[in-house]
Design a protein around this motif. Structure first.
Motif, PDB file in Angstrom:
ATOM      1  N   SER A 104      98.174 -19.162 -39.706  1.00 53.85           N
ATOM      2  CA  SER A 104      99.328 -18.280 -39.505  1.00 53.85           C
ATOM      3  C   SER A 104      98.898 -16.841 -39.298  1.00 53.85           C
ATOM      4  O   SER A 104      97.766 -16.461 -39.608  1.00 53.85           O
ATOM      5  N   ASP A 112     104.829 -11.657 -29.730  1.00 51.56           N
ATOM      6  CA  ASP A 112     104.123 -12.926 -29.893  1.00 51.56           C
ATOM      7  C   ASP A 112     103.314 -12.971 -31.184  1.00 51.56           C
ATOM      8  O   ASP A 112     102.423 -13.807 -31.329  1.00 51.56           O
ATOM      9  N   ASP A 166     104.020 -15.822 -36.096  1.00 54.73           N
ATOM     10  CA  ASP A 166     103.345 -17.098 -35.844  1.00 54.73           C
ATOM     11  C   ASP A 166     102.929 -17.689 -37.183  1.00 54.73           C
ATOM     12  O   ASP A 166     102.165 -17.049 -37.927  1.00 54.73           O
ATOM     13  N   PRO A 167     103.481 -18.867 -37.545  1.00 53.83           N
ATOM     14  CA  PRO A 167     104.358 -19.732 -36.765  1.00 53.83           C
ATOM     15  C   PRO A 167     105.826 -19.339 -36.926  1.00 53.83           C
ATOM     16  O   PRO A 167     106.167 -18.534 -37.806  1.00 53.83           O
ATOM     17  N   GLN A 192     111.471 -10.748 -33.243  1.00 55.08           N
ATOM     18  CA  GLN A 192     110.079 -10.599 -33.676  1.00 55.08           C
ATOM     19  C   GLN A 192     109.711  -9.137 -33.889  1.00 55.08           C
ATOM     20  O   GLN A 192     109.006  -8.793 -34.849  1.00 55.08           O
ATOM     21  N   ARG A 231      92.875 -17.375 -34.470  1.00 55.47           N
ATOM     22  CA  ARG A 231      94.153 -17.063 -33.831  1.00 55.47           C
ATOM     23  C   ARG A 231      94.491 -15.574 -33.997  1.00 55.47           C
ATOM     24  O   ARG A 231      95.149 -14.979 -33.143  1.00 55.47           O
TER      25      ARG A 231
END
Length: 344
Positions: free
Chosen positions: A334, A309, A312-313, A129, A187
């Motif tokens: 997303s 983190d 995403d996704p 990531q 999000r």
């Protein structure tokens, strides 16, 4: 045959077979482990709905030639970054060996055959990531440098895609006292708060400009960043910027919405900076895009910028075409699409 993710026509993604090329002496073959998409720039090309598709860019004159065909044909590769493992090496390759983890700006496909010099070894103990965020970190670092964020500054970031989320973290590293983030997608606001933003506002629920002025003793943010490409967000950023403050935009604006340069623009003497870290020469002496890239990668490797983190996704390669349509049609679902090639 192996498969790759392509757009066969504007706005449509498919998994398509390709032929594995023979390995040249200076090349290596890698098996993809993790890939990602660059939402803003890449989706413009995927939809073919901007001046890049309709009006040819003249690199010498640095303008679009209106009405001239670009010759920008489909098929089009999709994807921006890939982490992989070396499976074969050419006879002249000395810098890499089988089983090395490597990465580069590459499209989403199961394998890559590429000259060894285009690849970098992945640092030990760095997540996929974090590597996927190398590109947005480049442009975030360029923006924060262009905006000259200083100790104690109040900073507002409009747009919390991958670049905006990196700008928020980078501004804090530069010493910003107060960081407020603005985005209509929940999000993304939640992600900004997880990574140190003092406040996350929904511009569909509040007047962001008014809110920021009221929270800063009627002054406004010293520096605002607009990273979304929304005309409305640009206007809100202007309204949030203090008198003689700075607005930095990393975005490409398109469509027919129009920009209203009303009283805030006319009365407040706002300095607007267009930031694009890869457009050289850069304004700061001794800084090049190569130096920007080296520094942004170091910040990710050192975990001073954190992205673990923020992909995403994450979907499987088999789900890639459906997921690509999803991020295009439903951006609220997303932040940055990741493809895990190791999962079925």
């Amino acid at each position: 045959m192996p498969l790759e993710l392509i757009a066969n026509i504007p706005g449509h993604a498919i998994l398509s077979p390709y032929e594995e090329l023979p390995l040249a002496p200076n090349e290596v073959r890698i098996k993809s482990l993790f890939s990602s998409v660059k939402h803003g720039t890449e989706l413009r090309g995927f939809r073919a709905d901007t001046a890049d598709a309709s009006d040819r860019w003249d690199g010498e004159l640095r303008l679009h030639r209106r009405g001239e065909s670009t010759g920008d044909a489909f098929l089009r590769n999709l994807g921006n970054m890939c982490l992989g493992v070396v499976t074969e090496i050419g006879t002249e390759v000395e810098t890499l060996k089988v089983d090395d983890r490597v990465f580069a700006h590459l499209p989403i496909r199961e394998t890559h055959t590429i000259t060894a010099g285009r690849l970098q070894k992945a640092p030990d103990n760095v997540s996929p990531q974090a590597i996927m965020y190398w590109d947005p970190a480049d442009f975030a670092l360029g923006a924060v440098r262009d905006g000259s964020v200083h100790l104690g500054d109040r900073v507002a970031i409009f747009g919390l895609g991958a670049i905006g989320l990196m700008v928020a973290q980078a501004a804090r590293l530069c010493g910003a006292r107060w960081v407020v983030t603005i985005d209509p997608i929940e999000r993304r606001r939640t992600a900004a708060l997880r990574h140190g933003a003092d406040l996350a506002l929904d511009p569909t629920e509040v007047d962001a400009g008014l809110e920021i002025k009221q929270l800063t003793d009627k002054i406004g943010a010293d520096i605002t960043f607009e990273t979304s490409g929304s005309y409305r967000a640009f206007e809100d950023a202007m309204r949030s910027t203090c008198y003689a403050g700075t607005l930095v935009s990393t975005a490409y604006y398109h469509g027919e919405q129009g920009l209203h340069l009303a009283g805030e623009w006319h009365r407040n003497r706002i300095q607007v900076i267009s930031s694009r870290a890869c457009s050289e020469p850069l304004p700061q002496t001794n800084w090049t895009f190569a130096r920007i890239r080296a520094e942004s990668l170091a910040l990710l490797v050192e975990s001073r910028l954190n992205a673990d983190d923020l992909v995403d996704p994450i979907v499987t390669f088999a789900q890639g075409a459906d997921a690509y349509h999803e991020i295009n049609e439903h951006p609220e679902r997303s932040i940055k699409l990741g493809i895990d090639h190791t999962k079925k």
